[in-house]
Design an enzyme around this catalytic site. Sequence first.
Site, PDB file in Angstrom:
ATOM      1  N   GLU A 394     -53.557   8.305  50.076  1.00  0.00           N
ATOM      2  CA  GLU A 394     -54.387   7.108  50.131  1.00  0.00           C
ATOM      3  C   GLU A 394     -55.628   7.138  49.260  1.00  0.00           C
ATOM      4  O   GLU A 394     -56.604   6.433  49.537  1.00  0.00           O
ATOM      5  CB  GLU A 394     -54.826   6.853  51.577  1.00  0.00           C
ATOM      6  CG  GLU A 394     -55.774   7.899  52.173  1.00  0.00           C
ATOM      7  CD  GLU A 394     -55.085   9.038  52.908  1.00  0.00           C
ATOM      8  OE1 GLU A 394     -55.760   9.751  53.678  1.00  0.00           O
ATOM      9  OE2 GLU A 394     -53.865   9.207  52.723  1.00  0.00           O
ATOM     10  N   ASN A 395     -55.643   7.926  48.193  1.00  0.00           N
ATOM     11  CA  ASN A 395     -56.830   8.000  47.336  1.00  0.00           C
ATOM     12  C   ASN A 395     -57.432   6.611  47.144  1.00  0.00           C
ATOM     13  O   ASN A 395     -56.718   5.655  46.846  1.00  0.00           O
ATOM     14  CB  ASN A 395     -56.452   8.571  45.966  1.00  0.00           C
ATOM     15  CG  ASN A 395     -55.563   9.781  46.068  1.00  0.00           C
ATOM     16  OD1 ASN A 395     -55.929  10.791  46.629  1.00  0.00           O
ATOM     17  ND2 ASN A 395     -54.358   9.656  45.522  1.00  0.00           N
ATOM     18  N   GLU A 428     -50.792   3.349  53.722  1.00  0.00           N
ATOM     19  CA  GLU A 428     -51.818   3.789  52.772  1.00  0.00           C
ATOM     20  C   GLU A 428     -52.923   2.746  52.617  1.00  0.00           C
ATOM     21  O   GLU A 428     -54.096   3.101  52.445  1.00  0.00           O
ATOM     22  CB  GLU A 428     -51.182   4.094  51.412  1.00  0.00           C
ATOM     23  CG  GLU A 428     -50.048   5.115  51.453  1.00  0.00           C
ATOM     24  CD  GLU A 428     -50.385   6.380  52.230  1.00  0.00           C
ATOM     25  OE1 GLU A 428     -51.553   6.841  52.177  1.00  0.00           O
ATOM     26  OE2 GLU A 428     -49.494   6.898  52.912  1.00  0.00           O
ATOM     27  N   HIS A 431     -55.453   3.051  55.350  1.00  0.00           N
ATOM     28  CA  HIS A 431     -56.400   4.146  55.108  1.00  0.00           C
ATOM     29  C   HIS A 431     -57.615   3.707  54.293  1.00  0.00           C
ATOM     30  O   HIS A 431     -58.656   4.367  54.342  1.00  0.00           O
ATOM     31  CB  HIS A 431     -55.704   5.280  54.354  1.00  0.00           C
ATOM     32  CG  HIS A 431     -55.016   6.266  55.222  1.00  0.00           C
ATOM     33  ND1 HIS A 431     -55.618   6.900  56.288  1.00  0.00           N
ATOM     34  CD2 HIS A 431     -53.758   6.778  55.165  1.00  0.00           C
ATOM     35  CE1 HIS A 431     -54.772   7.734  56.850  1.00  0.00           C
ATOM     36  NE2 HIS A 431     -53.631   7.680  56.195  1.00  0.00           N
TER      37      HIS A 431
END
EC number: 3.4.11.2
Length: 1005
Positions: A394-395, A428, A431
Amino acid sequence: MTHNHHENLSMMDAVTTKYGRTTFVTVSKTLAIILVVIFFICLIATGLLVYSFSSTCSTNDTVSLESEALKVTDNTSVLCEPNRKDSVKKVYSEPEYVSPTVLLTTTPTSTRKPLTEPSSTKASQDTDIRLPKSIVPEYYTLHLVPFIQEGNFTFNGEVTIRIKVLNSTDNITLHADTLKIENVGVMNVKNESVSVKDVRTVEAKEFLVIDLDEDLDQGQQYYVHIVFKGILNDMLEGFYRSSYVENNVTRWLAATQFQATDARKAFPCFDEPAFKAKFQINLARLNNMSTISNMRKIGTTEEVKDLPGYVWDHYEETLKMSTYLVAFVVSDFHYISKGIFSIWAKPSSLAQANYSLEIGPKILKYYEMFFGIKYPLPKVDMVAIPDFSAGAMENWGLITYREPVLLYEEGISSKFNKQRAAHVVAHELAHQWFGNLVTPVWWEDLWLNEGFATYVEYLGSHFVNPKWKDLDLFLVNELQESLSLDALKSSHPISVKVNNPDEVGDLFDKISYSKGASIIRMMKFFLGNEVFQKGLKKYLENRIYSNAEQDDLWNTLTEESLEFKVLPENVTVKEIMDTWTLQTGYPVVTAIREKNGDLKITQERFLLDRKENELDKTLWWVPITVVDDDNKTKKTWLKNERQIEIKQALSQDNKWYLVNLHQNGYYRVNYNEENWKAIVDRLQGNGHRHIHARNRAQILDDSFKLAGAGYLSYDIALNTTLYLRFEKEYVPWKAALTNFQFIYNMFVRSGHFDKFKAYVTALIADFYKELTFKEANNEDPLMILNRMEIIRYTCHLGYKDCILEAVQQFQNWRNSPNPDLENTINPDLRETVYCTAISDGGQEEWDFAWNMYLSSNVEGDKEIILSALSCSKEVWILSRYLEWSITEDSGIRKHDTAKVFACVSENPIGHDLVYSFLKTNWKRITKYLGSSSSSFSSIITTTTAKFNTEEEVNDFKSFFQRNKEEFGVAFRTAQQAIELGEANTVWMKKYFNTVVSWFKNTKLY
């Protein structure tokens, strides 16, 4: 929660390098002369080295710093380029970003520390891996030059970190792992250098310690400048290399995977989630490649001086964020865009990105509404990486994925792939708020990230695909799966103290993800939607761009619950939820009706390995819901006590009752025999429709697990399956088949497998005939899932009609003029068809499928073939397959090694083979994967899952004892494998004959 502080690392442990006075030693005159001669020789050699170094790798006049203005100047910095013949060349020209208030000059040579290797501190008995809290980072300026096409797979880097001193200290301690530190300098904001006494590493803690000759002043800012080199590794962690083949040419790329503790493999940093800072990232690349990072690119400078073909890409500074969320990719990928969304993939796969690009913006908008907070970044990049250890990461602003979970090709990929893509994208994106915007202080609260993202992914996926009934699927995909693991004594609390990096990796399991999601779902149920969402919004707003512990969430939810009066008086959310997050396991609630209609409710911890007359004293706050046969519902609390009585809960006319409406609570339910029999009777014929599909799935799962642990007769548990002849809903069938699979595993190597096979085949035969291999137009999505499960299991049991149909379809595909383009097999049934045909066939069928795997450009299809290749009955083929799975350039990617092991383990012929292979090739497997890889844990789990004899369990115990120091993140997994094997052994002794007798004596017609 408090943590130990280590303000002075020189006092950290007994073997850390220390500086101070030493005692004098007398030597002889001769020895003294020899020492003097050696000294002068060393002095001369050092002078020559310094002269040589200064002429080839001199630093110049400025150190790069961050700035709000982001103004590019022409100042440069120089590093020696690794592994090149012309090593005296400059590696890159570094654009300097000049602060409007301060510009530092290069630290004088006498106070900047040049290094070959830092002095090393060996492993310490001190298990505290936390950084000291005397210093916090505020801003990173990072420059990286990855050498991707040169063939040496290295990178050079420089990082300047602005730090703030909270408490005076004489050292700066941060993280670095597998990096070669070339140069270190420290300055204050007045351009004055700080003398560096030594630079050393503490290997056990992955610390880089910069010892200083003077104390840093409390409250002041300083700059730390570090020059370093690293390797683009092939272990899928840190800053690593990946590749793909297009037009028979291997194309290389570099990508990142930093969670949980691998940012330190890419650049020296304060690599803990609480040390949030802003980052300004600069990446060098070849002209024919591109880079992406967390933020938007703000410009590309001219070609890098003395490095032809390279240019610099510069990125906007990030929001305040944790190091594990920093990301960058250097590749020749192409992209497609929609609004602020872009999806990147290798050129030949880009057309498969349309579905994710369609749903991504919709899910993001839904989350903005759900959380009540706008997405704070200017863009979202999603990248399909050919080699990727996790499913996705999840950058912030740059989400990375394994290819098959992001890409979907209509007509080739299965509906399961489509559903999975929606779930992973939703996970993701969730997040971006829970984890990125607000981050846990430390990894013990990882579940705040993963539990919330796992639960909310079902809400996001349901929003874009409501026909999939994701809110029902949650039970069989998450809740019931986690209940099975959490029944072990070797399970762990959701919130658990972490002592070393391996233990951090160990937390990424079903307890953090699925149990975390399940108790959040339970909490939403007893608080109500409005209180739940308002509490989440307030929590995120209170801790925005910062860190939090679970108590911060409990406090905001309590504030909302008091306003709406949804909890008992003087009770807090913390009081309730601590019983679920700080304790291991969960309760089994037993509900028994008294003659006057009262209902007696008791709780005890549910354990798979249940000992008679041994009561675990753990208690929980349990939300109780009771549903009677008139569909009337009563709610109450079992308030952290052993038992309660609900007065007049049921009328005399009620024939049956259920506890735990829709299985909202994270617990199992048991009844007396009378009520179990009434439930079984009610399920028969069309009566099951009077019970919600979620509760039918609960009845099936609870009864089997209760019987397996000795709480309930197996006759009753098996009787709950008799009604399945009339069942059409997916969720109850999935629960039933999952529990049948356990019995399959226990029976398949016995002489009584025929009895199990006959019963289950008779149970599903009519539904199999109704479904057929052909999908109807506009068919309900859950009927598609039913077809996948029922046909898979029917062929799995050896039903002749199913096998003949599967083999015929496979042969038609194999004999088609162009099998690469002419595959008419239903994508949702391909795994079953391929597996059945390969099992029924020989080497020719296997080789054909292998060639199709190698030539396919659709990663979801490649996954399916990879699974099916494990179905062969040829031992030598399976042995070769396992061998290829741990061999570089075999065609099987490293991230798929665990899948090969798991699928071969599912094959009755392969089970013993794969365990033997694991033991024989232990050293090679651990080296190939690394003991910190999540794949390693998966291999241990699947390889040992079917153990049910004392010989098997004892053999693995012995193997574990001999090698336990090498198990890394799989240490707890191995303990769980042993406990499961022991439980299976007990099951065989206690229940095997009972179950055999039931199958033998039960006739469906």
